[in-house]
Write a protein that holds these residues in place. Structure first.
Motif, PDB file in Angstrom:
ATOM      1  N   ALA A   8       1.840  10.140   2.858  1.00 39.57           N
ATOM      2  CA  ALA A   8       2.332  10.224   4.233  1.00 39.57           C
ATOM      3  C   ALA A   8       1.482   9.357   5.163  1.00 39.57           C
ATOM      4  CB  ALA A   8       2.331  11.676   4.698  1.00 39.57           C
ATOM      5  N   THR A   9       0.177   9.302   4.908  1.00 39.35           N
ATOM      6  CA  THR A   9      -0.698   8.445   5.709  1.00 39.35           C
ATOM      7  C   THR A   9      -0.375   6.976   5.458  1.00 39.35           C
ATOM      8  OG1 THR A   9      -2.446  10.129   5.582  1.00 39.35           O
ATOM      9  CG2 THR A   9      -3.104   7.907   6.247  1.00 39.35           C
ATOM     10  N   ALA A  10      -0.083   6.640   4.216  1.00 46.30           N
ATOM     11  CA  ALA A  10       0.342   5.272   3.900  1.00 46.30           C
ATOM     12  C   ALA A  10       1.645   4.946   4.618  1.00 46.30           C
ATOM     13  CB  ALA A  10       0.497   5.100   2.394  1.00 46.30           C
ATOM     14  N   MET A  63      -7.158   3.425   6.660  1.00 44.69           N
ATOM     15  CA  MET A  63      -7.771   3.441   7.987  1.00 44.69           C
ATOM     16  C   MET A  63      -8.475   2.119   8.278  1.00 44.69           C
ATOM     17  SD  MET A  63     -10.558   6.101   9.627  1.00 44.69           S
ATOM     18  CE  MET A  63     -11.934   5.361   8.732  1.00 44.69           C
ATOM     19  N   ALA A  64      -9.135   1.561   7.289  1.00 51.42           N
ATOM     20  CA  ALA A  64      -9.832   0.283   7.461  1.00 51.42           C
ATOM     21  C   ALA A  64      -8.835  -0.833   7.775  1.00 51.42           C
ATOM     22  CB  ALA A  64     -10.629  -0.050   6.205  1.00 51.42           C
ATOM     23  N   LEU A 102       0.830  -1.212   0.000  1.00 52.34           N
ATOM     24  CA  LEU A 102       0.000   0.000   0.000  1.00 52.34           C
ATOM     25  C   LEU A 102       0.861   1.257   0.000  1.00 52.34           C
ATOM     26  CD1 LEU A 102      -2.804  -1.049   2.516  1.00 52.34           C
ATOM     27  CD2 LEU A 102      -3.123  -0.473   0.095  1.00 52.34           C
ATOM     28  N   TYR A 103       1.979   1.219   0.709  1.00 52.03           N
ATOM     29  CA  TYR A 103       2.862   2.397   0.712  1.00 52.03           C
ATOM     30  C   TYR A 103       3.530   2.575  -0.651  1.00 52.03           C
ATOM     31  CZ  TYR A 103       6.884   5.356   1.430  1.00 52.03           C
ATOM     32  OH  TYR A 103       7.818   6.342   1.281  1.00 52.03           O
ATOM     33  N   ILE A 104       4.022   1.500  -1.210  1.00 51.13           N
ATOM     34  CA  ILE A 104       4.700   1.590  -2.509  1.00 51.13           C
ATOM     35  C   ILE A 104       3.740   2.110  -3.582  1.00 51.13           C
ATOM     36  CG2 ILE A 104       5.775   0.218  -4.344  1.00 51.13           C
ATOM     37  CD1 ILE A 104       6.890  -1.621  -2.126  1.00 51.13           C
ATOM     38  N   LYS A 105       2.487   1.655  -3.535  1.00 46.25           N
ATOM     39  CA  LYS A 105       1.507   2.025  -4.555  1.00 46.25           C
ATOM     40  C   LYS A 105       0.752   3.324  -4.239  1.00 46.25           C
ATOM     41  CE  LYS A 105       2.075  -1.645  -7.173  1.00 46.25           C
ATOM     42  NZ  LYS A 105       2.557  -1.520  -8.576  1.00 46.25           N
ATOM     43  N   ALA A 106       1.005   3.921  -3.087  1.00 43.50           N
ATOM     44  CA  ALA A 106       0.242   5.104  -2.681  1.00 43.50           C
ATOM     45  C   ALA A 106       0.425   6.249  -3.676  1.00 43.50           C
ATOM     46  CB  ALA A 106       0.667   5.551  -1.286  1.00 43.50           C
ATOM     47  N   PRO A 107      -0.652   6.939  -4.021  1.00 41.98           N
ATOM     48  CA  PRO A 107      -0.565   8.042  -4.993  1.00 41.98           C
ATOM     49  C   PRO A 107       0.107   9.276  -4.400  1.00 41.98           C
ATOM     50  CG  PRO A 107      -2.786   7.897  -4.113  1.00 41.98           C
ATOM     51  CD  PRO A 107      -2.041   6.703  -3.568  1.00 41.98           C
ATOM     52  N   TRP A 108       0.631  10.118  -5.260  1.00 41.12           N
ATOM     53  CA  TRP A 108       1.286  11.360  -4.848  1.00 41.12           C
ATOM     54  C   TRP A 108       0.304  12.527  -4.875  1.00 41.12           C
ATOM     55  CZ3 TRP A 108       6.074  11.825  -2.708  1.00 41.12           C
ATOM     56  CH2 TRP A 108       6.912  10.722  -2.789  1.00 41.12           C
ATOM     57  N   THR A 109      -0.961  12.221  -4.968  1.00 43.40           N
ATOM     58  CA  THR A 109      -2.007  13.245  -4.828  1.00 43.40           C
ATOM     59  C   THR A 109      -3.019  12.731  -3.815  1.00 43.40           C
ATOM     60  OG1 THR A 109      -3.267  12.264  -6.654  1.00 43.40           O
ATOM     61  CG2 THR A 109      -1.761  14.080  -7.200  1.00 43.40           C
ATOM     62  N   TYR A 110      -3.846  13.641  -3.300  1.00 47.34           N
ATOM     63  CA  TYR A 110      -4.792  13.231  -2.269  1.00 47.34           C
ATOM     64  C   TYR A 110      -5.856  12.302  -2.844  1.00 47.34           C
ATOM     65  CZ  TYR A 110      -8.458  13.130   1.200  1.00 47.34           C
ATOM     66  OH  TYR A 110      -9.402  12.692   2.086  1.00 47.34           O
ATOM     67  N   SER A 111      -6.107  11.201  -2.125  1.00 45.15           N
ATOM     68  CA  SER A 111      -7.144  10.250  -2.513  1.00 45.15           C
ATOM     69  C   SER A 111      -7.939   9.865  -1.272  1.00 45.15           C
ATOM     70  CB  SER A 111      -6.532   9.001  -3.159  1.00 45.15           C
ATOM     71  OG  SER A 111      -7.522   7.991  -3.310  1.00 45.15           O
ATOM     72  N   TYR A 112      -9.182  10.277  -1.241  1.00 43.71           N
ATOM     73  CA  TYR A 112     -10.041   9.964  -0.095  1.00 43.71           C
ATOM     74  C   TYR A 112     -10.222   8.454   0.041  1.00 43.71           C
ATOM     75  CZ  TYR A 112     -14.348   9.433   2.598  1.00 43.71           C
ATOM     76  OH  TYR A 112     -15.282   9.035   3.520  1.00 43.71           O
ATOM     77  N   ASP A 113     -10.502   7.780  -1.048  1.00 45.02           N
ATOM     78  CA  ASP A 113     -10.732   6.335  -1.016  1.00 45.02           C
ATOM     79  C   ASP A 113      -9.507   5.583  -0.499  1.00 45.02           C
ATOM     80  OD1 ASP A 113     -13.270   6.710  -1.971  1.00 45.02           O
ATOM     81  OD2 ASP A 113     -12.723   6.370  -4.068  1.00 45.02           O
ATOM     82  N   TYR A 114      -8.334   6.029  -0.897  1.00 44.29           N
ATOM     83  CA  TYR A 114      -7.102   5.367  -0.461  1.00 44.29           C
ATOM     84  C   TYR A 114      -6.896   5.550   1.037  1.00 44.29           C
ATOM     85  CZ  TYR A 114      -2.720   3.096  -1.839  1.00 44.29           C
ATOM     86  OH  TYR A 114      -1.711   2.181  -2.026  1.00 44.29           O
ATOM     87  N   CYS A 115      -7.178   6.751   1.525  1.00 42.29           N
ATOM     88  CA  CYS A 115      -7.039   7.021   2.960  1.00 42.29           C
ATOM     89  C   CYS A 115      -8.038   6.196   3.771  1.00 42.29           C
ATOM     90  CB  CYS A 115      -7.233   8.509   3.242  1.00 42.29           C
ATOM     91  SG  CYS A 115      -5.874   9.560   2.661  1.00 42.29           S
ATOM     92  N   VAL A 160      -9.112  11.393   6.616  1.00 44.58           N
ATOM     93  CA  VAL A 160     -10.400  10.804   6.235  1.00 44.58           C
ATOM     94  C   VAL A 160     -11.564  11.760   6.511  1.00 44.58           C
ATOM     95  CG1 VAL A 160     -12.039   8.939   6.739  1.00 44.58           C
ATOM     96  CG2 VAL A 160      -9.586   8.437   6.540  1.00 44.58           C
ATOM     97  N   PHE A 161     -11.557  12.417   7.658  1.00 42.21           N
ATOM     98  CA  PHE A 161     -12.731  13.181   8.078  1.00 42.21           C
ATOM     99  C   PHE A 161     -12.640  14.688   7.823  1.00 42.21           C
ATOM    100  CE2 PHE A 161     -12.637   9.338  10.715  1.00 42.21           C
ATOM    101  CZ  PHE A 161     -13.909   8.850  10.472  1.00 42.21           C
ATOM    102  N   TYR A 162     -11.454  15.203   7.522  1.00 42.25           N
ATOM    103  CA  TYR A 162     -11.339  16.661   7.371  1.00 42.25           C
ATOM    104  C   TYR A 162     -10.699  17.102   6.062  1.00 42.25           C
ATOM    105  CZ  TYR A 162     -12.779  17.024  12.189  1.00 42.25           C
ATOM    106  OH  TYR A 162     -13.512  16.942  13.346  1.00 42.25           O
ATOM    107  N   ALA A 163      -9.663  16.382   5.621  1.00 42.74           N
ATOM    108  CA  ALA A 163      -8.955  16.811   4.411  1.00 42.74           C
ATOM    109  C   ALA A 163      -9.862  16.994   3.195  1.00 42.74           C
ATOM    110  CB  ALA A 163      -7.833  15.826   4.084  1.00 42.74           C
TER     111      ALA A 163
END
Length: 465
Positions: free
Chosen positions: A98-100, A34-35, A17-30, A73-76
């Motif tokens: 960074a969350t990843a 968290m899940a 998940l960290y390696i594949k994490a996008p370099w832009t904000y993704s709500y679904d990914y975050c 997840v809840f504010y960004a």
């Protein structure tokens, strides 16, 4: 064994998940991150057969969740600057990655915390060592003496000034040394109180609670929180095994109480000012109670961004932490180092990046961010794994060794603040606590020998007369 295998699977998934994490904000990914975090912790506590489930791992997981997952997840997505901390400049594109990284680090910590050298190691029960009432009286005397000297030298007044907005938290005076000894004394009293006979608990427990209330009245919360965690965990392990719903009530009540202290900390002891402040204090949603933890996510983003444009700092950012047990050494390092002071201490760099130089206050930091800017992604996995291993070994070795027992409960006391603290766990507190315990043990063990020696001298004197 099942818990260990599950955490291996989660560590592998988190790495991907960290390696594949996008370099832009993704709500679904975050949300997915968290899940995974929640699922891993639910399975950990469900499959872990450890009797004493309430301890470092539980409190650390709660804090880590609040520090690293609530904001993305809840504010960004909708309220980027809900809290003023997030008005500081940081790159929004780093939030998801960074969350990843945070979950990646946590998954390796979890692997370490379940990595037992002897997989069939027995569950610790009552410790085999003993703490005598004479030893505990030494802890009490040291704590009371340090407290009196702390107050006499102006420490309490300085503390009240800091949290009323009129003082500097970094101010150093004679009272600072007495504060360090008082703090360690409080830890020793709280950690070992349940090793005394039950009839001896109540007086010393009331003393500890009195200190906690006095500190809360000044607006200072860190030591009070640490002592509360230690007392709750010790009580659950050795007096009455707390159930999930009882712990939930304690956490809810404690969270509300600490939120009120945060809201009123600048008002001193003026009841009228309290009433006026509370009249204008509103909770717009559930997460407001945990603002002090949630806002530290901005430090992760700042440190992650720093690491993208700078070389790894390795142990440079820990020099002041490593030198902290030795009085005066940190000042010498700052005076002779050819780098800015912000680069030498875990926790100062995020403040510099977000606020700028010469800031009176601080923004705190993020342990995963500190690991990443020091050692990179691989180093973060190793560092977090070692922290998890340290926690687990402290827990299992505490049964037979008073110093490991002290170490584990020091970790318990800092479980809530560790995710927002430097990577190294307060070397001065650990070193001085172990040293003070050793001194007290040495003194109390030698007193009978000294008495026996004096008696022998007296007997010889009488024989010669």
């Amino acid at each position: 064994m099942l818990t260990y295998l599950l955490n291996i699977a989660f560590a592998i998934a988190a790495t991907v998940l960290y390696i594949k994490a996008p370099w832009t904000y993704s709500y679904d990914y975050c949300v997915a991150l968290m899940a995974c975090f929640i699922a891993q912790n639910v399975l950990f506590f469900a499959t872990n057969k450890r009797k004493n489930w309430l301890g470092f791992e539980f409190f650390f997981a709660l804090s880590f969740f609040l520090v690293n997952f609530v904001y993305p997840v809840f504010y960004a997505p909708t309220e980027r600057i809900y809290w003023s901390f997030f008005s500081f400049s940081f790159n929004d594109n780093y939030v998801t990655r960074a969350t990843a990284l945070a979950y990646f680090g946590y998954s390796w910590y979890m692997l370490g915390v379940t990595r037992i050298l002897q997989l069939n190691r027995e569950e610790p029960s009552e410790p085999t060592f003993s703490i005598t009432i004479n030893q505990y009286i030494w802890f009490f005397a040291i704590t009371m003496g340090a407290w009196i000297l702390f107050v006499v030298t102006g420490g309490l007044t300085a503390l009240q000034s800091v949290y009323s907005g009129q003082g500097d938290l970094r101010a150093v005076g004679t009272f600072s040394y007495f504060n360090n000894i008082f703090t360690i004394g409080c830890y020793l009293m709280a950690i070992f109180i349940f090793r005394l006979p039950k009839q001896k608990w109540w007086f010393y427990l009331l003393v500890i609670i009195a200190f906690m209330l006095i500190l809360l009245s000044t607006g200072s919360r860190q030591l009070t929180i640490a002592l509360a965690l230690i007392l709750i965990t010790g009580f659950s392990m050795y007096a009455y095994h707390l159930k999930w719903w009882q712990v939930g009530i304690l956490i809810a009540g404690g969270s509300i109480a600490l939120f009120l202290v945060m809201a009123l900390r600048h008002e001193g002891l003026d009841v009228g000012a309290w009433q006026a402040k509370l009249a204008h204090t509103k909770l717009e949603n559930f997460w407001d109670i945990y603002e002090d933890l949630i806002v530290n996510d901005v430090n992760l983003f700042a440190l992650f961004g720093f690491a993208q444009t700078h070389e790894l700092t390795w142990f440079q950012g820990m020099l002041l932490d490593i030198s902290s047990p030795f009085p005066g050494l940190a000042g010498h390092i700052i005076a002779t180092a050819d780098v800015p002071p912000e680069m030498l201490h875990g926790g100062d760099l995020p403040t510099y990046l977000l606020v700028g130089p010469n800031s009176v206050g601080g923004t705190g930091t993020n342990m995963v961010g500190e690991a990443y800017r020091s050692f990179g992604a691989v180093g973060t996995a190793i560092a977090m794994f070692l922290i998890g291993l340290w926690v687990k070994e402290s827990y299992y070795r505490a049964k037979d060794n008073v110093y490991w027992y002290l170490m584990y409960f020091l970790l318990v006391g800092h479980a809530l603040i560790y995710p927002r603290a430097p990577l190294l766990f307060d070397p001065r507190l650990v070193t001085w606590s172990l040293l003070l315990l050793w001194i007290v043990n040495s003194i109390t063990l030698r007193i009978p020998q000294i008495n026996a020696w004096l008696n022998s001298l007296w007997t010889r004197k009488e024989d010669t007369q």
